[in-house]
Design a protein around this motif. Structure first.
Motif, short mmCIF file in Angstrom:
data_model
loop_
_atom_site.label_atom_id
_atom_site.label_comp_id
_atom_site.label_asym_id
_atom_site.label_seq_id
_atom_site.Cartn_x
_atom_site.Cartn_y
_atom_site.Cartn_z
N SER B 18 0.80 -1.21 0.00
CA SER B 18 0.00 0.00 0.00
C SER B 18 0.84 1.27 0.00
O SER B 18 0.41 2.29 -0.52
CB SER B 18 -0.95 0.01 1.20
OG SER B 18 -0.24 -0.19 2.39
N ALA B 19 2.03 1.22 0.55
CA ALA B 19 2.79 2.47 0.67
C ALA B 19 4.27 2.34 0.33
O ALA B 19 5.00 3.32 0.36
CB ALA B 19 2.63 3.04 2.08
N GLY B 20 4.73 1.14 0.01
CA GLY B 20 6.15 0.97 -0.29
C GLY B 20 7.00 1.05 0.97
O GLY B 20 6.47 1.10 2.09
N ALA B 21 8.31 1.03 0.79
CA ALA B 21 9.21 1.11 1.95
C ALA B 21 10.17 2.28 1.79
O ALA B 21 10.63 2.56 0.68
CB ALA B 21 10.00 -0.19 2.09
N GLY B 40 9.00 5.60 8.41
CA GLY B 40 8.74 6.42 7.22
C GLY B 40 7.29 6.47 6.80
O GLY B 40 6.98 6.87 5.68
N TYR B 41 6.36 6.06 7.68
CA TYR B 41 4.94 6.07 7.30
C TYR B 41 4.20 7.20 8.00
O TYR B 41 4.14 7.24 9.22
CB TYR B 41 4.30 4.72 7.62
CG TYR B 41 4.93 3.58 6.86
CD1 TYR B 41 4.80 3.51 5.47
CD2 TYR B 41 5.68 2.60 7.51
CE1 TYR B 41 5.39 2.48 4.75
CE2 TYR B 41 6.27 1.57 6.80
CZ TYR B 41 6.13 1.51 5.42
OH TYR B 41 6.71 0.51 4.72
N GLU B 42 3.60 8.08 7.20
CA GLU B 42 2.78 9.14 7.76
C GLU B 42 1.33 8.65 7.84
O GLU B 42 1.02 7.53 7.45
CB GLU B 42 2.91 10.44 6.95
CG GLU B 42 2.11 10.53 5.66
CD GLU B 42 2.52 9.54 4.59
OE1 GLU B 42 1.64 9.12 3.82
OE2 GLU B 42 3.72 9.15 4.54
N LEU B 44 -1.33 9.15 6.22
CA LEU B 44 -2.03 8.71 5.01
C LEU B 44 -1.61 7.29 4.62
O LEU B 44 -2.44 6.49 4.18
CB LEU B 44 -1.70 9.68 3.86
CG LEU B 44 -2.74 9.79 2.76
CD1 LEU B 44 -4.11 10.14 3.31
CD2 LEU B 44 -2.30 10.84 1.76
N ALA B 45 -0.34 6.98 4.83
CA ALA B 45 0.13 5.62 4.53
C ALA B 45 -0.58 4.62 5.45
O ALA B 45 -0.97 3.54 5.03
CB ALA B 45 1.64 5.53 4.73
N LEU B 47 -3.52 5.08 6.85
CA LEU B 47 -4.92 5.04 6.43
C LEU B 47 -5.08 4.05 5.26
O LEU B 47 -6.00 3.23 5.22
CB LEU B 47 -5.35 6.44 6.01
CG LEU B 47 -6.83 6.64 5.68
CD1 LEU B 47 -7.68 6.43 6.92
CD2 LEU B 47 -7.05 8.05 5.12
N GLU B 48 -4.15 4.14 4.32
CA GLU B 48 -4.19 3.25 3.16
C GLU B 48 -3.97 1.79 3.59
O GLU B 48 -4.69 0.89 3.16
CB GLU B 48 -3.12 3.70 2.15
CG GLU B 48 -2.93 2.79 0.94
CD GLU B 48 -4.13 2.75 0.01
OE1 GLU B 48 -5.09 3.51 0.24
OE2 GLU B 48 -4.14 1.93 -0.92
N ARG B 55 -10.27 -4.73 4.30
CA ARG B 55 -10.78 -5.52 3.17
C ARG B 55 -10.36 -6.97 3.28
O ARG B 55 -11.14 -7.89 3.08
CB ARG B 55 -10.26 -4.92 1.85
CG ARG B 55 -11.17 -3.88 1.26
CD ARG B 55 -10.43 -2.65 0.78
NE ARG B 55 -9.30 -2.92 -0.09
CZ ARG B 55 -8.43 -1.98 -0.46
NH1 ARG B 55 -8.57 -0.73 -0.04
NH2 ARG B 55 -7.43 -2.26 -1.24
#
Lengths: 404, 90
Positions: B18-21, B40-42, B44-45, B47-48, B55
């Motif tokens: 979802s957000a990469g590394a 490194g995840y804010e 929004l990352a 949330l994604e 799901r």
């Protein structure tokens, strides 16, 4: 107040060449990047050719964190910015964040990303839509991502005026530098060769339906019948002349003049505004028409628009009095990316003393232009005029000039 | 509803998808107690990633305040708690 503003770095992603060197070499060889659309299956659409940027593998250039949150146009813009900064020998981490800003243009935003998310919304439901849809499709996203990646916190923004926006952004960048910002990353990259972008362009009724790449985009030709869309553009590093000189930067040239007008309401009986945009740009540069060595035309390839442009050029310069060229015949029209790429080509023309050609066009006699066709023309180029028009009545013109 | 558990490896995979590394971050190191911000995840990352967890695992994170969850360990625990509540209710 009117400190000269110069270009010190170029980053190019064009259909006929990725990177400045490849683009310029292909352009001088008259090599086109127009071909059948490969990014989606175009068979069911009336227009099937495009100028696609070759050989761009985002994973080779960008960190994994950025890939899930970026459209193709943003990936191209980020990499072109890296190249432009490197070309300018600017290391943003060594400068004050508030001394650097980003002003790009955009005509459509990240359409391919947006289309994918809308498809998920319709077919699977809202919970499948990426959180990054909140910004990845948006017009301002290239500016924002360039700002974040390079730590640029000074005056920034996006200009949206279709193809004219590519010049309007450079003008806004110049204003911010004159107000005291040391460096602005400007220019534009657009890339919306996807079904959603395609139908939006088809609705404007200016796309060529020709299938032969050599016959599809023929501005100022008797067979002109619309344009081929392309993707890409150019990112420019702009600084004030004194700062650039003080750090010993290589200076491509000055963004010396700018003019913009808006066309009158159709049916008003009043004439188009392009001529005035050109005059304003020349006045702003303090340049007489006779000092312009080449005009990079907007080159709509729609007969009425070609006529308006040819008349405006001839009213200002006189018939056949200035060489006119449209290297975008090798790339297709790149929307907001087109004019920054033309400005880059004009700066390279100044550097190398050569005017790139307009390819595959045979000039229609009624235009009375000195159109540089077939092969490049050797010429001393000190000043060039770049014209860009946007759908709906935007006219912009920029004068670029050799520095010093 | 489910006897599935949500593991740190599930989280690693979903974060990558979802957000990469972030460059220089090894998600396969011992990251249980490393802050998401440090990884490194804010927001929004997260949330994604949260959307993908919902799901895939059939849970709702609506009542979980993601901003209070600052480490992989805390997120894995919160999701497993939701999974066990679902199982108990079934």
């Amino acid at each position: 107040m009117t400190t000269p503003v110069v270009v010190t770095g170029l980053g190019i992603a064009a259909p006929n060449g990725l990177g400045t060197k490849d683009f310029w070499a292909a352009t001088l060889r008259g090599e086109s990047g127009i071909g059948p659309v490969t990014r989606f299956v175009p068979d069911q659409y009336p227009a099937r050719l495009a100028g696609e940027v070759p050989g761009f593998v985002a994973e080779d250039h960008l960190p994994g964190r950025l890939l899930p949150q970026t459209d193709r146009m943003t990936r191209l813009a980020l990499v072109a910015t890296d190249w432009a900064l490197e070309d300018a020998k600017v290391r943003p981490q060594e400068l004050n964040a508030y001394d650097m800003g980003v002003v790009t243009a955009s005509s459509s935003g990240g359409f391919e990303f947006g289309q994918n998310e809308l498809q998920k919304l319709w077919s699977k439901g809202g919970q499948y839509v990426s959180a990054y849809q909140s910004f990845a499709w948006f017009y301002a996203v290239n500016t924002g991502q360039i700002s974040i990646r390079n730590g640029m916190k000074g005056p920034s923004g996006v200009v949206v005026s279709d193809q004219a926006g590519g010049l309007d952004a450079l003008a806004q960048a110049r204003r911010q530098i004159r107000k005291g910002t040391r460096l602005i990353v400007s220019g534009a990259i657009d890339a919306s060769i996807c079904p959603w972008g395609w139908v939006a362009q088809l609705a404007g009724e200016r796309l060529s339906q020709e299938d032969d790449p050599e016959r599809a985009y023929l501005p100022f030709d008797p067979h002109a019948a619309g344009h081929v869309p392309g993707e890409g553009g150019a990112i420019l590093i702009m600084e004030d002349l004194a700062t650039a000189r003080a750090r010993g930067a290589r200076i491509y040239g000055e963004i010396a003049g700018y003019g913009a007008t808006f066309d009158p309401k159709p049916g008003s009986g009043r004439g188009p505004g392009l001529r005035q945009a050109i005059r304003t740009a020349l006045d702003d540069a303090g340049t007489a028409p006779g000092d312009i060595d080449v005009v990079f035309a907007d080159a709509a390839a729609v007969p009425d628009l070609d006529r308006v442009e040819a008349e405006a050029v001839n009213e200002v310069f006189g018939a056949r009095a200035v060489p006119v060229t449209a290297p975008k015949t090798m790339t297709g029209r790149l929307y907001s990316g087109a004019a920054p790429l033309d400005v880059a080509a004009a700066l390279l023309a100044i550097q190398d003393g050569v005017i790139p050609p307009t390819t595959h066009v045979e000039l229609a006699p009624q235009y009375d232009l000195d159109l540089v066709t077939g092969a490049p023309r050797t010429a001393s180029v000190r000043s060039a005029l770049v014209i860009a028009r946007g759908y709906g009545g935007f006219n912009s013109a920029v004068v670029v000039r050799a520095a010093g | 509803m489910s006897d599935r558990t949500f593991t740190l490896d599930d989280l690693r995979r979903i974060l990558l998808e979802s957000a990469g590394a972030e460059e220089g971050v090894d998600l396969y190191a011992d990251i249980s107690d490393t802050g998401f911000e440090e990884l490194g995840y804010e927001s929004l990352a997260l949330l994604e990633a949260g959307g993908r967890i919902e799901r895939e695992f059939g849970v709702s994170l609506d009542d979980v305040n993601l901003s209070d969850i600052t480490t992989p360990r805390a997120l894995v625990e919160a999701v497993n708690e939701l999974l066990s509540v679902d199982t108990a209710a079934a």
